[in-house]
Design a protein around this motif. Structure first.
Motif, short mmCIF file in Angstrom:
data_model
loop_
_atom_site.label_atom_id
_atom_site.label_comp_id
_atom_site.label_asym_id
_atom_site.label_seq_id
_atom_site.Cartn_x
_atom_site.Cartn_y
_atom_site.Cartn_z
N ASP A 195 1.00 -6.19 3.92
CA ASP A 195 2.59 -6.74 4.16
C ASP A 195 3.33 -5.61 4.30
OD1 ASP A 195 2.37 -9.58 4.24
OD2 ASP A 195 1.44 -9.08 2.11
N LEU A 196 3.32 -4.55 3.31
CA LEU A 196 4.14 -3.46 3.24
C LEU A 196 3.42 -2.21 2.76
CD1 LEU A 196 7.01 -2.08 3.05
CD2 LEU A 196 6.90 -2.73 0.52
N VAL A 197 3.46 -0.99 4.00
CA VAL A 197 2.65 0.13 3.86
C VAL A 197 3.51 1.27 3.87
CG1 VAL A 197 0.89 1.63 4.87
CG2 VAL A 197 0.59 -0.90 4.93
N VAL A 203 0.95 -1.13 -0.17
CA VAL A 203 0.00 -0.03 0.14
C VAL A 203 0.77 1.24 0.09
CG1 VAL A 203 -1.90 1.28 1.02
CG2 VAL A 203 -1.91 -1.17 1.28
N HIS A 204 0.78 2.26 -0.93
CA HIS A 204 1.10 3.36 -0.88
C HIS A 204 0.21 4.26 -0.72
CE1 HIS A 204 4.71 2.08 -3.90
NE2 HIS A 204 4.77 1.35 -2.58
N THR A 205 0.39 5.15 0.36
CA THR A 205 -0.70 6.18 0.71
C THR A 205 -0.20 7.53 1.30
OG1 THR A 205 -2.80 6.52 1.66
CG2 THR A 205 -1.07 5.35 2.93
N GLY A 206 -0.98 8.30 1.81
CA GLY A 206 -0.38 9.69 2.28
C GLY A 206 -0.64 10.80 1.51
N LYS A 207 -0.47 12.23 1.95
CA LYS A 207 -0.85 13.24 1.01
C LYS A 207 0.47 13.64 0.15
CE LYS A 207 -3.90 15.13 4.62
NZ LYS A 207 -4.26 16.20 5.58
N GLY A 208 1.65 13.15 0.34
CA GLY A 208 2.86 13.44 -0.52
C GLY A 208 2.62 12.99 -1.73
N VAL A 244 -0.40 -4.11 -5.51
CA VAL A 244 0.12 -2.93 -5.05
C VAL A 244 -1.15 -1.81 -5.17
CG1 VAL A 244 1.81 -0.72 -5.36
CG2 VAL A 244 2.48 -3.15 -5.99
N LEU A 245 -1.53 -1.18 -4.11
CA LEU A 245 -2.61 -0.47 -4.12
C LEU A 245 -2.29 0.83 -3.68
CD1 LEU A 245 -3.31 -3.42 -2.26
CD2 LEU A 245 -5.56 -2.65 -2.95
N THR A 246 -2.51 1.97 -4.40
CA THR A 246 -2.10 3.41 -4.47
C THR A 246 -3.46 4.37 -4.06
OG1 THR A 246 -2.16 4.30 -6.66
CG2 THR A 246 -0.07 2.90 -5.83
N GLY A 247 -2.86 5.30 -3.56
CA GLY A 247 -4.12 6.51 -3.29
C GLY A 247 -3.98 6.87 -1.85
N LEU A 295 -7.58 -2.21 4.99
CA LEU A 295 -6.44 -2.62 4.01
C LEU A 295 -5.22 -2.58 4.66
CD1 LEU A 295 -5.87 -3.15 1.01
CD2 LEU A 295 -6.03 -0.84 0.82
N ILE A 296 -4.73 -1.30 5.41
CA ILE A 296 -3.44 -1.38 6.09
C ILE A 296 -3.15 -2.57 7.01
CG2 ILE A 296 -2.12 0.07 7.71
CD1 ILE A 296 -3.60 2.56 6.44
#
Length: 202
Positions: free
Chosen positions: A178-180, A35-40, A163-166, A173-174
């Motif tokens: 396995d990797l956030v 998971v790739h998340t965050g405001k950046g 891979v899930l982004t946004g 989901l988090i």
């Protein structure tokens, strides 16, 4: 060698030995939920970096874009032009939600994208499947989070990476990932009046 160089060499040798000992215990392999998340900035960018690594290694992969349907992007254009066989690319959205302003249509498109995503993930030939901006579709309740979590837990092949982004990744989901990675916004040129630029944002 000087005393300083000797000390540095000894320190690095000790560090290497400790690192080698740790690495020797890491023997398992599995398909990861990432998971790739965050405001950046950088969520999709980092995800496409892994897609291009897969392509470079000759490992089959696929991309489903849930939101970014209305604009051309460098990564999509390159994959479609040069690597379409190695990496099927499906742009299923019609643009950002504030542009479409049609929740029924957006929900239909997101659910169609989710069906395509499940089909690609189920295919054991795919080593990685990128679900770009699915977190936004989940946040707006276009795709039920319970369905996503249940599917990833029950049906994802053991060696397939997803891979899930946004932004605003759902807590459920988090929890199963396995990797956030959370991209933290420190400074962004948009706030200084600079628009998104080709080759940087798209």
């Amino acid at each position: 060698m000087s005393d300083d160089a000797d000390r540095h060499a000894a320190k690095m040798a000790k560090k290497k030995a400790a690192r080698d000992k740790i690495m020797a215990t890491k023997t398992d392999q599995k398909g990861l939920v990432i998971v790739h998340t965050g405001k950046g900035k950088g969520k999709s960018t980092a995800a496409f970096g892994m897609i291009f690594r897969h392509i470079a290694h000759g490992m089959p992969c696929a991309v489903v874009q849930f939101i970014k349907g209305g604009m051309s992007t460098g990564e999509r254009d390159l994959i479609l032009a040069k690597f379409a066989e190695e990496c099927p690319f499906y742009t299923m959205g019609e643009g950002f939600t504030w542009e479409t302003q049609d929740k029924t249509r957006d929900t239909e498109m997101a659910l169609a994208a989710w069906e395509k995503a499940k089909e690609l993930i189920r295919d054991p030939a795919n080593s990685m499947v990128l679900l770009d901006e699915i977190n936004i579709a989940i946040r707006y309740d276009y795709v039920p989070i319970a369905d996503v979590v249940e599917f990833l837990a029950a049906e994802k092949p053991p060696m397939t990476h997803v891979v899930l982004t946004g932004r605003n990744a759902h807590a459920d989901l988090i929890e199963i990932a396995d990797l956030v990675t959370e991209m933290e916004l420190v400074k962004h040129p948009f706030r200084a009046g600079i628009k998104a630029q080709q080759g940087v944002e798209f």
